[in-house]
Write a protein that holds these residues in place. Structure first.
Motif, short mmCIF file in Angstrom:
data_model
loop_
_atom_site.label_atom_id
_atom_site.label_comp_id
_atom_site.label_asym_id
_atom_site.label_seq_id
_atom_site.Cartn_x
_atom_site.Cartn_y
_atom_site.Cartn_z
N GLY A 96 86.52 -3.24 -10.98
CA GLY A 96 86.68 -4.66 -10.65
C GLY A 96 87.98 -5.00 -9.96
N PRO B 47 88.63 -5.67 -3.59
CA PRO B 47 88.23 -7.01 -3.15
C PRO B 47 86.76 -7.03 -2.70
N PRO B 48 86.10 -8.19 -2.81
CA PRO B 48 84.70 -8.29 -2.36
C PRO B 48 84.53 -7.86 -0.90
N ASN C 242 82.91 -4.52 -1.72
CA ASN C 242 82.70 -4.17 -3.13
C ASN C 242 81.51 -4.96 -3.67
N TRP D 198 82.05 -4.95 -9.57
CA TRP D 198 82.51 -5.93 -10.56
C TRP D 198 83.61 -6.88 -10.07
N SER D 199 83.59 -8.04 -10.66
CA SER D 199 84.53 -9.10 -10.35
C SER D 199 84.88 -9.76 -11.68
N GLY E 109 84.16 -8.09 -16.97
CA GLY E 109 83.74 -8.85 -15.79
C GLY E 109 82.24 -8.81 -15.62
N ILE F 168 79.35 -8.89 -8.94
CA ILE F 168 79.41 -9.99 -7.97
C ILE F 168 77.99 -10.39 -7.59
N ILE G 272 87.58 -15.82 -5.58
CA ILE G 272 87.13 -14.46 -5.91
C ILE G 272 87.52 -13.44 -4.83
N PRO H 258 90.80 -10.22 -6.08
CA PRO H 258 90.39 -9.96 -7.47
C PRO H 258 91.41 -10.40 -8.52
N THR I 258 90.75 -13.48 -10.46
CA THR I 258 89.61 -13.57 -11.38
C THR I 258 89.88 -12.87 -12.71
#
Ligand SMILES: Nc1ncnc2c1ncn2[C@@H]1O[C@H](COP(=O)(O)OP(=O)(O)O)[C@@H](O)[C@H]1O
Ligand SMILES: C=C(OP(=O)(O)O)C(=O)O
Ligand SMILES: [Ca+2]
Ligand SMILES: [Mn+2]
Length: 691
Positions: free
Chosen positions: A507, A510-511, A581, A584-585, A592, A595, A638, A641, A644
């Motif tokens: 997690g 980054p997304p 990613n 997880w977030s 977490g 996502i 988000i 990361p 969050t």
């Protein structure tokens, strides 16, 4: 029509404005007007017996395929009988024992159909230099082996339902099957014959980086997450042992009343098409490969000739533990010189598809073509995106996009002329599949599709996609044209975006991050993810994994060879690299959550549209990622990361831990040149985490 020619027309599809690619539009039967029937009387059928009545049901036909073409002048020149004889001879040669002089007696057709007259095709075999052939015939040479050749899905359904336990129709018309004791791949049982052909192949025991040798060594535990370095699949074996396993498989197959033979193609690039033959014992396997490989037209089948590669799938039959090298009852053996693969002791169908992928990872780079473990789709303006990633990271899910044309979900080639799909179908995970979130995959699960290891209501045959009773790795295999926006033929221009997918159980990734070319190479070579449960047999927990080129289990040469080719192509065609990613977030996987798919889709949309390239960016610590500050439809907090995580210290500690794992994994590549560009090599080495 030649398979390379465009055979699609564009017309607007009202809902999302995406022009629809129509394939093979056949002129339907015209409704004749004025033909009104005033009563329901009809002439009685012309049949004297019930058998005769049934015989009227079935019209004589040759096997049908989705892209059937007209008979060519050449095909017509060879009489039907002669072609059929040649075909049987070729199959008979495929099934030949290497230790006996004659047999098998191959006949075409279902043994259950008494009307099939046996045309016996005994063969005299070529002597093989390893094994003496004995001039004694055995009982096995006296029996017939019936060949069910390129059956249609309907015929395969009947075979499966009639003869294979655990085969059922589901309420949507798919064929539900069980793959048996193995419900995922067995990479530790995959072997490659070591000979002159494989001199350049990275085999265990050869001069390859240490970690690349280590097959599935659990290195250490971190926050309850085990870390694994997936090594080379190329556990070596000698030719003699291969021949022992081959003989075992062939004898098993020939001992059966009937075997299935599929003759099909790989690679939609017509210049680099490979002919494959799959010999299997189960209708399930035949239908799976019918869906997953490219289906030949009638004309192509008639002119098929000798296959370039043959799979002997005797998966129901184990290997012999007394055989040298065997460490379990399962062995998947690849012999590049003989162009053959033998499967013993596993019925997991993905083994065939991924086995052929290994073959392509050998054949294509030898032709300067890059083979890719990636999904691929194309926007209406012709912008192509690749989706790299290990199993469970989202290649299939994200390449199947209602607003884009699907080129393929898993295996591609990137040549001088652009990208091409290797396969003719998709293999989607079904766990927790929902109509709402993944409508195109949901709708593809219909007649013709094989669903593996799913659980269904015994009466309604409604599938419960949340049920993991058999396995978490439930799957659906369907022909690519079952996806409405499939691009047939499955080829496209050079990619504009190269998206690396990682499902980060820590997690901390980054997304989305925009990558430099050097970072793209660094992360491509690293091949990080947290393996999702199920796909690899025996793994039940999320596990952090490094798998070079996002496919260490399939690549045949040293990872830097593929990386250099990718760098060269991305540079030449100006492609942008991204790291997404899909994991997880808000914390690691205990605290977490994954996502939301809807957010990932918004991120991917912004990459495709070019909007993200123009966004504002900030740089992260440790990994040095460029991350956008804003994306439409995604909560801004988000995107970094750290925002969050409620426990900032835990975040920092986890980030450093993951960074450390990357560093450790990359050590083995430190003294390797990536291509001939020394500057790029240096940049790649520096593109990893620094702290
Ligand atoms: N944010 C997300 N992005 C992508 N997939 C997600 C996401 N959240 C959950 N999933 C699920 O994860 C799985 C991804 O698997 P899949 O697309 O089959 O991966 P691959 O093809 O790379 O093996 C699917 O079951 C999908 O529904
Ligand atoms: C067939 C497979 O592919 P993926 O999980 O990448 O879809 C597999 O890994 O078994
Ligand atoms: Ca995979
Ligand atoms: Mn997939």
């Amino acid at each position: 029509m030649a398979s390379g020619e465009a055979r699609f027309s564009l017309s607007m599809n009202g809902r999302n404005g995406l022009p629809k690619i129509q394939t093979d539009k056949r002129s339907g039967e015209e409704m004749k007007e004025g033909e009104i029937c005033h009563d329901d009387s009809a002439k009685p059928v012309k049949a004297q017996t019930i058998e005769e009545l049934h015989s009227l049901q079935k019209k004589k036909s040759a096997p049908t395929t989705p892209h059937s073409g007209a008979m060519s002048a050449f095909a017509a020149a060879v009489p039907e009988e002669e072609r059929s004889k040649q075909q049987l001879q070729s199959i008979s040669a495929s099934l030949a024992s290497l230790t006996r002089e004659t047999g098998p007696k191959v006949v075409k057709g279902d043994p259950a159909r008494k009307s099939d007259t046996p045309h016996v095709q005994p063969v005299r075999h070529q002597q093989h230099h390893f094994v003496p052939t004995f001039n004694i015939s055995s009982d096995s040479a006296l029996k017939f082996t019936h060949i069910l050749y390129n059956l249609s899905p309907a015929e395969l359904y009947e075979q499966a339902i009639k003869y294979e336990k655990g085969s059922f129709l589901t309420s949507s018309g798919a064929l539900a099957t069980l793959s048996g004791a193995k419900t995922g791949r067995s990479p530790r049982d995959k072997r490659v014959v070591k000979d002159e052909t494989t001199a350049e192949v990275a085999l265990v025991g050869k001069e390859v980086p240490a970690l690349f040798h280590i097959s599935f060594r659990i290195l250490r535990s971190c926050h309850g997450i085990s870390v694994m370095f997936r090594g080379s699949p190329n556990i070596e074996m000698d030719e003699e042992t291969f021949l022992i396993n081959r003989e075992r498989a062939v004898d098993y197959l020939c001992s059966l009343e009937k075997v299935f033979v599929n003759d099909q193609f790989l690679n939609w690039d017509p210049e680099n098409r490979i002919k494959v033959r799959i010999v299997s014992a189960r209708a399930y396997h035949s239908l799976f490969m019918h869906n997953m490989c490219i289906r030949p037209s009638q004309e192509e089948l008639e002119n098929f000739g000798t296959p370039d590669f043959t799979i002997y799938n005797a998966g129901q039959f184990p290997c012999n533990r007394f055989t040298h090298y065997m460490t379990s009852s399962t062995s998947i053996d690849l012999n590049l010189a003989r162009r053959e693969m033998v499967i013993l002791g596993t019925q997991y169908a993905g083994e065939m598809k991924k086995g052929l992928f290994s073959v392509m990872h050998y054949l294509m780079p030898k032709r300067q073509i890059l083979s890719l473990h990636s999904g691929c789709n194309m926007g209406k303006d012709g912008d192509v995106a690749l989706f790299f990633g290990l199993s469970g990271t989202g290649k299939t899910t994200l390449s199947t996009d209602h607003n884009r044309y699907l080129i393929g979900d898993d295996e591609h080639c990137w040549s001088e002329s652009g990208v091409s799909n290797i396969e003719g179908g998709c293999y989607a995970k079904c766990i927790d599949l929902s109509r709402e979130k993944e409508p195109d995959i949901w709708n593809a699960i219909k007649f013709g599709t094989v669903v593996e290891n799913v659980v269904f209501d015994e009466h309604t045959r409604e599938v419960d996609y949340t049920d993991k009773s058999v396995t978490e790795n439930t799957r659906a295999a369907y022909p690519i044209e079952y996806i409405p926006n499939a691009k047939i033929p499955c080829v496209g221009p050079h990619p504009k975006n190269v998206i690396l997918l990682a499902c980060d159980a820590f997690g901390v990734l980054p997304p989305v991050s925009k990558l430099t070319l050097a970072q793209t190479m660094y992360h491509f070579i690293s091949g990080y993810t947290a393996v999702m449960a199920g796909t690899v047999d025996g793994i039940k927990e999320p596990t952090a994994t490094f798998s070079a080129c996002f496919g260490a289990a399939f690549i045949m040469f040293h990872p830097t060879k593929y990386a250099a080719m990718l760098a060269e192509k991305m540079q030449k065609h100006g492609a942008t690299g991204w790291l997404v990613n899909t994991g997880w977030s808000g914390g690691s996987y205990e605290t977490g959550s994954r996502i939301k798919l809807a957010y990932t889709r918004k991120i991917i949309d912004a990459i495709h549209s070019g909007v993200l390239l123009e966004a504002n960016y900030t740089k992260t610590e440790v990994f040095g990622f460029e991350i956008p500050t804003e994306i439409e439809g995604v909560p801004s907090e988000i995107l970094d990361p750290v925002n969050t995580w409620s426990d900032k210290n835990a975040h920092q500690e986890t980030l450093l831990k993951l960074g450390g794992l990357f560093k450790k994994n990359f050590e083995v590549f430190l003294n390797h040149n990536i291509g001939t560009d020394n500057n790029l090599t240096q940049e790649i080495l520096e593109a990893g985490p620094s702290f």
